[in-house]
Design a protein around this motif. Structure first.
Motif, short mmCIF file in Angstrom:
data_model
loop_
_atom_site.label_atom_id
_atom_site.label_comp_id
_atom_site.label_asym_id
_atom_site.label_seq_id
_atom_site.Cartn_x
_atom_site.Cartn_y
_atom_site.Cartn_z
N ILE A 48 5.61 1.41 -0.65
CA ILE A 48 4.40 0.90 0.00
C ILE A 48 4.79 0.37 1.38
CG2 ILE A 48 2.48 -0.74 -0.20
CD1 ILE A 48 3.08 -0.59 -3.32
N VAL A 49 4.21 0.99 2.40
CA VAL A 49 4.56 0.62 3.78
C VAL A 49 3.51 -0.36 4.29
CG1 VAL A 49 5.24 1.50 6.04
CG2 VAL A 49 5.45 2.99 4.04
N LEU A 50 3.97 -1.54 4.67
CA LEU A 50 3.06 -2.63 5.04
C LEU A 50 3.34 -3.15 6.44
CD1 LEU A 50 3.40 -4.61 1.69
CD2 LEU A 50 1.31 -3.46 2.48
N PRO A 51 2.34 -3.80 7.06
CA PRO A 51 2.63 -4.46 8.32
C PRO A 51 3.70 -5.54 8.09
CG PRO A 51 0.26 -4.41 7.91
CD PRO A 51 0.93 -3.99 6.64
N LYS A 52 4.53 -5.73 9.08
CA LYS A 52 5.62 -6.71 8.99
C LYS A 52 5.15 -8.07 8.45
CE LYS A 52 9.23 -8.42 11.94
NZ LYS A 52 10.21 -8.06 12.87
N GLU A 53 4.01 -8.52 8.98
CA GLU A 53 3.53 -9.86 8.61
C GLU A 53 2.94 -9.92 7.20
OE1 GLU A 53 2.36 -7.86 10.96
OE2 GLU A 53 0.17 -7.78 10.94
N ASP A 54 2.74 -8.76 6.57
CA ASP A 54 2.15 -8.74 5.22
C ASP A 54 3.16 -8.33 4.15
OD1 ASP A 54 -0.67 -9.30 5.93
OD2 ASP A 54 -0.47 -7.44 7.06
N ILE A 55 4.42 -8.36 4.49
CA ILE A 55 5.44 -7.81 3.59
C ILE A 55 5.51 -8.58 2.26
CG2 ILE A 55 7.49 -9.08 4.45
CD1 ILE A 55 7.32 -5.24 3.84
N ASN A 56 5.04 -9.84 2.26
CA ASN A 56 5.06 -10.61 1.01
C ASN A 56 3.79 -10.47 0.18
OD1 ASN A 56 7.68 -11.63 1.35
ND2 ASN A 56 6.90 -13.14 2.83
N GLU A 58 1.11 -9.67 -2.46
CA GLU A 58 1.31 -9.51 -3.90
C GLU A 58 0.79 -8.15 -4.36
OE1 GLU A 58 0.07 -11.72 -7.93
OE2 GLU A 58 0.41 -13.05 -6.18
N ILE A 59 1.67 -7.40 -5.00
CA ILE A 59 1.31 -6.07 -5.46
C ILE A 59 1.79 -5.91 -6.89
CG2 ILE A 59 1.90 -3.60 -5.21
CD1 ILE A 59 1.81 -4.06 -2.17
N THR A 60 0.95 -5.29 -7.73
CA THR A 60 1.40 -4.98 -9.09
C THR A 60 1.24 -3.48 -9.30
OG1 THR A 60 -0.82 -5.40 -9.93
CG2 THR A 60 0.76 -7.22 -10.08
N SER A 61 2.14 -2.91 -10.07
CA SER A 61 2.02 -1.50 -10.44
C SER A 61 2.80 -1.23 -11.72
CB SER A 61 2.54 -0.60 -9.32
OG SER A 61 2.45 0.75 -9.73
N LYS A 62 2.28 -0.28 -12.49
CA LYS A 62 2.95 0.13 -13.72
C LYS A 62 4.19 0.93 -13.39
CE LYS A 62 -1.27 1.32 -15.97
NZ LYS A 62 -1.97 2.44 -16.54
N LYS A 63 4.21 1.49 -12.18
CA LYS A 63 5.32 2.34 -11.77
C LYS A 63 6.28 1.55 -10.88
CE LYS A 63 4.07 6.85 -11.37
NZ LYS A 63 4.67 7.54 -12.50
N GLU A 64 7.54 1.98 -10.87
CA GLU A 64 8.54 1.35 -9.99
C GLU A 64 8.07 1.46 -8.54
OE1 GLU A 64 12.34 3.37 -10.15
OE2 GLU A 64 13.05 2.26 -8.39
N PHE A 65 8.18 0.37 -7.78
CA PHE A 65 7.80 0.44 -6.37
C PHE A 65 8.65 -0.47 -5.51
CE2 PHE A 65 5.36 -3.22 -7.76
CZ PHE A 65 5.33 -4.06 -6.65
N ILE A 66 8.71 -0.14 -4.21
CA ILE A 66 9.33 -1.03 -3.24
C ILE A 66 8.37 -1.21 -2.08
CG2 ILE A 66 11.75 -0.49 -3.79
CD1 ILE A 66 11.75 1.32 -1.22
N LYS A 67 8.53 -2.32 -1.35
CA LYS A 67 7.72 -2.56 -0.15
C LYS A 67 8.63 -2.47 1.05
CE LYS A 67 6.30 -6.65 -1.77
NZ LYS A 67 5.59 -7.95 -1.78
N ILE A 68 8.17 -1.81 2.11
CA ILE A 68 8.95 -1.77 3.34
C ILE A 68 8.03 -2.03 4.54
CG2 ILE A 68 10.64 -0.13 2.37
CD1 ILE A 68 9.37 1.84 4.55
N GLU A 69 8.64 -2.34 5.67
CA GLU A 69 7.86 -2.60 6.89
C GLU A 69 7.55 -1.31 7.63
OE1 GLU A 69 9.89 -5.37 9.43
OE2 GLU A 69 9.91 -6.91 7.86
N GLN A 75 3.39 7.69 12.50
CA GLN A 75 4.59 8.54 12.39
C GLN A 75 5.86 7.71 12.14
OE1 GLN A 75 4.38 11.80 15.19
NE2 GLN A 75 6.59 11.90 15.36
N GLU A 76 5.91 6.57 12.82
CA GLU A 76 7.06 5.68 12.66
C GLU A 76 7.06 5.04 11.26
OE1 GLU A 76 7.17 3.21 16.22
OE2 GLU A 76 8.55 1.87 15.16
N SER A 77 5.87 4.73 10.77
CA SER A 77 5.77 4.16 9.42
C SER A 77 6.27 5.16 8.38
CB SER A 77 4.32 3.75 9.10
OG SER A 77 3.94 2.65 9.89
N VAL A 78 5.91 6.44 8.56
CA VAL A 78 6.38 7.48 7.63
C VAL A 78 7.90 7.57 7.72
CG1 VAL A 78 6.34 9.94 7.03
CG2 VAL A 78 4.22 8.81 7.76
#
Ligand code: CTP
Ligand code: MG
Length: 222
Positions: A48-56, A58-69, A75-78
């Motif tokens: 899950i690609v998030l804005p820098k300021e929103d990196i914390n 709260e996210i829940t998912s049944k599947k394994e996930f990571i958060k990145i900035e 294009q840069e986010s991808v």
């Protein structure tokens, strides 16, 4: 390994606020995509690609996930997402601004790439006639039979998409989607079935349409 990159690092300039977090029928827009993707057995992990300021956030998912900035452009986010998943063989890119992408769109795209295509993008045949206009004058009428409206999810072979992004960076190529960066490399991309309902929330009025659709869907679900 199949990884899905969910893009949610935009600013929502045209919408007026970060649309990925607005409430739609009781959940955040971003949660629609998470709920769809977590139900797809073929997908092993979500980035899950998030804005820098929103990196914390709260996210829940049944599947394994990571958060990145994310970065300042889509294009840069991808690209940031791709750098975080070196173990992937197939990668699915999806705009969280499209809450109504279906499981079939993801599954068909993954199947096409497993079957040998370098990429598969969600698209549907234009029902409208499309013309090229320059300075208010019609220059060309495109043959509607060959015109497709392009959406996400877009699925690719991981190594090739990474190469395409590195090439784009080196040559300063900007694409509004990932497929374009693959196309300039000469990779073979096909289409999987999209839908008008899989529109991208872009402008403020789009949320009204989205509310109508999700109210209707929740009625159907009982
Ligand atoms: N996106 C992203 N990182 C960016 C820009 C966009 O992850 N730097 C994501 C958005 O969150 C969205 C998707 O890419 O899910 C499609 O982008 P778009 O509809 O253009 O969203 P925004 O960039 O947020 O909107 P705007 O262009 O109006 O600012
Ligand atoms: Mg944008």
């Amino acid at each position: 390994m199949v990884v899905c990159i969910l893009l949610a690092a935009g600013e929502g300039k045209r919408f007026g606020t970060k649309k990925q977090f607005v409430n739609l029928c009781g959940k955040r827009l971003l949660d629609f995509s998470i709920r769809t993707v977590e139900e797809i057995p073929d997908i092993d992990k979500i980035v899950i690609v998030l804005p820098k300021e929103d990196i914390n956030l709260e996210i829940t998912s049944k599947k394994e996930f990571i958060k990145i900035e994310g970065g300042s452009e889509r294009q840069e986010s991808v690209f940031n997402g791709l750098l975080a998943i070196k173990e992937a063989e197939i990668v699915v890119i999806h705009d969280s601004a499209r809450p109504f992408a279906t499981k079939d769109m993801f599954m068909e795209g993954i199947k096409n790439v497993k079957d040998g295509w370098d990429g598969s993008i969600t698209a549907y045949k234009s029902v409208d006639t499309v013309k090229k206009v320059i300075d208010n004058q019609i220059m060309e009428t495109l043959n509607r039979e060959n015109i497709y409206i392009v959406q996400t999810p877009q699925t690719f072979k991981y190594e090739k998409l990474l190469k395409a992004h590195i090439n784009a960076k080196e040559k300063d190529i900007k694409g509004t989607d990932d497929s374009y960066l693959m196309e300039v490399m000469g990779y073979k991309i096909t289409v999987n079935q999209g839908s008008f309902l899989n529109f991208k929330i872009t402008n403020p009025e789009d949320i009204l349409l989205a509310q109508c659709i999700c109210n209707r869907f929740s009625k159907e679900d009982g």
